[in-house]
Structure formats: C-alpha cells, structure tokens
Design an enzyme around this catalytic site. Structure first.
Site, short mmCIF file in Angstrom:
data_model
loop_
_atom_site.label_atom_id
_atom_site.label_comp_id
_atom_site.label_asym_id
_atom_site.label_seq_id
_atom_site.Cartn_x
_atom_site.Cartn_y
_atom_site.Cartn_z
N SER A 20 0.83 -1.21 0.00
CA SER A 20 0.00 0.00 0.00
C SER A 20 0.86 1.26 0.00
O SER A 20 0.34 2.37 -0.07
CB SER A 20 -0.93 0.01 1.22
OG SER A 20 -0.21 -0.16 2.42
N SER A 274 -13.07 26.65 -28.08
CA SER A 274 -13.13 25.45 -28.90
C SER A 274 -12.05 25.56 -29.97
O SER A 274 -11.80 26.64 -30.49
CB SER A 274 -14.50 25.34 -29.55
OG SER A 274 -14.42 24.55 -30.73
N LYS A 280 -17.05 29.89 -29.40
CA LYS A 280 -17.41 29.16 -28.19
C LYS A 280 -16.69 29.65 -26.95
O LYS A 280 -15.56 30.08 -26.99
CB LYS A 280 -17.08 27.65 -28.36
CG LYS A 280 -17.92 26.94 -29.37
CD LYS A 280 -19.36 26.71 -28.95
CE LYS A 280 -19.51 25.69 -27.86
NZ LYS A 280 -19.50 24.32 -28.39
N GLN A 319 -7.29 -2.32 3.69
CA GLN A 319 -6.21 -1.50 3.16
C GLN A 319 -6.72 -0.64 1.99
O GLN A 319 -6.17 0.42 1.71
CB GLN A 319 -5.07 -2.42 2.69
CG GLN A 319 -3.90 -1.71 2.08
CD GLN A 319 -2.67 -2.62 2.04
OE1 GLN A 319 -2.01 -2.81 3.05
NE2 GLN A 319 -2.40 -3.18 0.88
N1 ARG Z 1 -1.09 -1.37 5.23
C1 ARG Z 1 -2.07 -1.93 6.09
C2 ARG Z 1 -3.43 -1.23 5.90
O1 ARG Z 1 -3.45 -0.21 5.36
C3 ARG Z 1 -1.67 -1.80 7.52
C4 ARG Z 1 -2.27 -2.80 8.42
C5 ARG Z 1 -1.70 -4.14 8.16
N2 ARG Z 1 -2.11 -5.08 9.12
C6 ARG Z 1 -2.02 -6.38 8.93
N3 ARG Z 1 -2.45 -7.17 9.84
N4 ARG Z 1 -1.51 -6.88 7.83
O2 ARG Z 1 -4.46 -1.74 6.26
#
Ligand code: ARG
Length: 456
Positions: A20, A274, A280, A319
């Site tokens: 993430s 345009s 326009k 996430q």
């Molecule tokens: N990057 C994760 C999220 O945004 C953090 C939490 C991760 N927790 C876990 N048990 N894998 O949710």
C-alpha cells in the site's frame, strides 16, 4: 518484518498486490506523530527506557525531515508507510528501533493514522467551504434587489432575486459544514493501543496517547477500534452531499451561461474555447465540478461495498479504504476552489434576468393573490380569472402589467386599477416578506445574520 516462520519470500505478484506504500505514503506525517506519541508514552510507563525512547524520537524526527525534503521512498518490499518508516529507523539507530512496535500493531497504527488524516482533511474542507460561503454572501449582497425569474420545472414561476437564489446555496453549504463537523466529532477518538485486536498486556496509558495526538478520548472497544472505518465513510458521505450541492450550482451556471439563457458571462479564467468553433466559450470548470460529484459518490460507494461483508476484526480488504478517501478529498477540494473562483468572478447579466422575469407572466400569482385579498374571491376562482388574464396578455403580446384596465375588467368586473401596483416584478418580490421569502429586506436580513454566523 514478519519473516520468522517463512522459508521463502513473497512472489513478485504478491509483493505488488500486498503493497500500500504507493498510496499510504500520504499518511507519513500522521504516522510519525502517532509513533512519537506512542514511544513517549512507553517511556513514561517504564515499558522502554528513556534513552531508547530518545533515540527513537530523534530518529523519527530525522526521518520526517528526510520525507519532507525528498518524499517517501516507495519500496514495495516494505509494504506500507509503517514498515518503510520502521525500517529506515532501524538503519538510523540500529536494533533499538525494534522497541517502537512494543504494545502496538499496524492495525491500531493505521486506524490512528487514518483518523488523524481524515480529521485534517475535514479542517481543510471546512476552510474551503467558509471561503465559498463568503463568496456567495458577497455576490448575494450585491444582487439583493436584482430581479430574476424563479423557476419550477425550469419554467418561469415567480420573480425572485438573484441574491435570494445565491443565498439558497449558502444554506446548503451551511448544512454541509455541519455534516463535516459531525463527522469530525465522531472521528475524534484514538484507536492507538487497541493493538492487533484484543488490547495489550503491557501497562500502556491510552489516555496519554489520545491526549498527545489531540483526540478527545481513547476508543472504548479494541475490536471496533481496528475494524471499523465509519469515520472514513462519514467523511465520504459528507463529501458526497457537499459535491451534490456543488454539482447543482455548477449545473445552474452551465444553463445560465447558455445563449438562450444568457444570465451569466463566465470569466475567461474558468472557461475554455473550442479548437474549431471560435465563438465558443465553454463552461468546462462547471462541467467538471458536475462530473466530479459522480466520482466522489463512486468513492463513497466503493468503501461501503468494501466494508459491508467484513467480519471483525481487521481484514486486508480494509487496506483499500484509503484510495477512495484520498481521491474524493482531492476532487472535492478542487471543486470547492473552482466554484468559489467562479462565484467571485462571474458577470451576472441582471438586465437580461430582469427582462425575462418581466416577460414570463411571472406575476400571475400576484394578480390571483390580489383578487383574494381585495375582492374576497376564493383562491381557486382567482386562479381561473388570472388564467384568462394571462391568455389575454399572451394574445396581445404584452406583459400583465400592460393590459388595459378595460380588458381586465372585461374578464372580471371586480378588478380595478389598484391592481397595477402588484403586477410589476419589483412589487412582487418586495411583497414576499414571509420568513425566508425573497423580499430584498428579508434577503438582506439573512445576509447580515449569516455574516455573524461566519464571524469576520
Ligand atoms: N497497510 C495496512 C493497511 O493499510 C496496515 C495494516 C496491516 N495489518 C495487517 N495485519 N496486515 O491496512
């Protein structure tokens, strides 16, 4: 970070789906603040010793300076902002870094970071909405007497003033702000210390971390703390409602800017030309505000669907809570700024508005009301008589107030020439003195009160 019982590393596709960091790097400030509050509390409680806590805090300060200067490094192997920061801390201060994660889990950590972020986002939105309210007030004040047609079914209905029309949006924005304030109040509880899901056996002080991070109190159930995202949904729902209001305002500008209406000339700064039609002037900014409302609603829908089937407590689906909130926030901030700019700089063609208000028989209700008041005629009958007067005016090609008295008396003998006093559009709006009505006096009174609500 969790490799102890694993013989092999993740597949590259696993690394990619799991990470993430590409988006949650946006939480870095909140993550550092949360970690500093946590380690200070651990030291105070004697869970880590003072020197280690100091090394950790200094390391975190240094990382914050690095992020500020160079951005957060995106390393998919380290998954998320929490691990990226912790691993950098280990590079800087060695194994002591490992003490930071005592009595904490990424589950309560991310819930804390995200609440802090949403709280800040709400403050930013509120500031933007106040700016929009001020712009609406200024233009409403300027146009408190400017008569325009009021519409129902997008048909000319009764005259109103442009000031009144703009103040309608002021009221919508006022309620939007109260929804954001509610959302903020509910988000104001600190999940830190809920740990993975069950709380912790360490003697932590959750009130101390909550206070250090500026929360009103710690959350009261560890499972709820790590598994609900209603604070994010509250934000998205408030954002959706606000964007719907902005979209309606944008839509009015689009209609008003069209040639058949000609109620406004959009500022150059918020229009485009345009490439093939030189005449326009397109209301692109307003169209995009209208379009963004759809996307913001989509973000809200996305998180609702993510959450609807999840058992307690944390699941990795969660996430996915962040991208829709970030996206909606960016779109909303842009929409607010664009609408504020347009309101501030648009040219209202009040002559044109007045002309149309006068040509659409918009004072027909005033004639009917006069017959009720002065002639003692039941409203239904008055409505019928007025209908005949409108037909006569239409046939003669004149507004109601230019029908000769002989014609009016031919329709109903109870009409006399005092009626002309109510048939002009100015008389019509001035008469609507009921609370919240369009009379310029009422509109000005509301503007004055609104200025007090906003403070100076
Ligand atoms: N990057 C994760 C999220 O945004 C953090 C939490 C991760 N927790 C876990 N048990 N894998 O949710």
């Amino acid at each position: 970070m969790w490799g102890g019982r694993f013989a092999a590393g993740p597949a590259s596709i696993m690394r990619e789906i799991n990470a993430s960091i590409p988006f949650d790097k946006r939480l870095w400030k909140q993550d550092i603040a949360g970690s500093k509050a946590h380690v200070a509390m651990l030291a105070k409680q004697g869970i880590v010793d003072g020197e280690d806590a100091q090394a950790i805090t200094e390391g975190l300060n240094r990382i914050a300076a690095e992020y500020e200067a160079d951005g957060v490094p995106v390393d998919l192997d380290l998954e998320d902002i929490h691990m990226v920061t912790e691993s950098r801390l280990a590079q800087l201060i060695g194994p002591t870094a490992g003490r930071l994660h005592t009595a904490r889990s990424r589950n309560d950590q991310v819930a804390t970071d995200f609440r802090l972020w949403v709280r800040d986002a709400i403050d930013e939105v509120q500031a933007g909405l106040i700016g929009l309210q001020r712009a609406l007030l200024a233009r409403a004040d300027e146009n408190a007497d400017a008569v325009m047609p009021g519409f129902t079914h997008l048909q000319s209905a009764q005259p109103v003033t442009l000031g009144h029309h703009l103040m309608a949006y002021y009221e919508m924005v006022r309620r939007d702000r109260s929804r954001f304030a509610d959302a903020r109040a509910r988000a104001d509880e600190c999940p830190l210390g809920a740990a993975a899901l069950a709380g912790t056996g360490f003697p932590i002080d959750r009130h101390a971390t909550a206070a250090a991070l500026g929360f009103a109190k710690p959350t009261d159930n560890s499972l709820d703390s790590v598994s609900d995202r209603d604070f994010a949904l509250d934000y998205l729902m408030a954002a959706t409602q606000a964007s719907l209001h902005l979209s309606r305002l944008a839509e009015e500008f689009i209609i008003w800017a069209s040639q058949p209406f000609g109620f406004v000339k959009l500022p150059d700064a918020y229009s485009t030309g345009s490439s093939i039609m030189p005449q326009k002037r397109n209301p692109d900014a307003a169209e995009l505000v209208r379009g963004h409302a759809g996307r913001i609603m989509g973000c809200m829908n996305a998180l609702c669907v993510t959450m609807k089937g999840l058992p307690l407590a944390y699941s990795k689906d969660m996430q996915d809570d962040k991208p829709p909130v970030f996206e909606a926030h960016d779109l909303l901030a842009l929409s607010i700024a664009a609408m504020t700019g347009m309101i501030e700089t648009v040219t209202f063609r009040t002559d044109r508005m007045r002309g149309l208000a006068e040509s659409g028989f918009a004072t027909a209700t005033d004639l009917a009301d006069w017959l009720v008041r002065e002639g003692g005629i039941p409203f239904r009958e008055a409505h019928h008589i007025t209908g005949r007067a409108v037909a006569a005016a239409e046939a003669a090609g004149v507004p109601l107030d230019q029908l000769p008295i002989a014609t009016l008396q031919g329709i109903d003998a109870r009409i006399d020439d005092r009626v002309y006093a109510v048939l002009t559009v100015d008389a019509s709006v001035a008469s609507r003195m009921s609370h919240g009505g369009t009379a310029p006096m009422q509109v000005r009174a509301r503007i004055a009160q609104a200025r007090e609500e906003l403070g100076s």
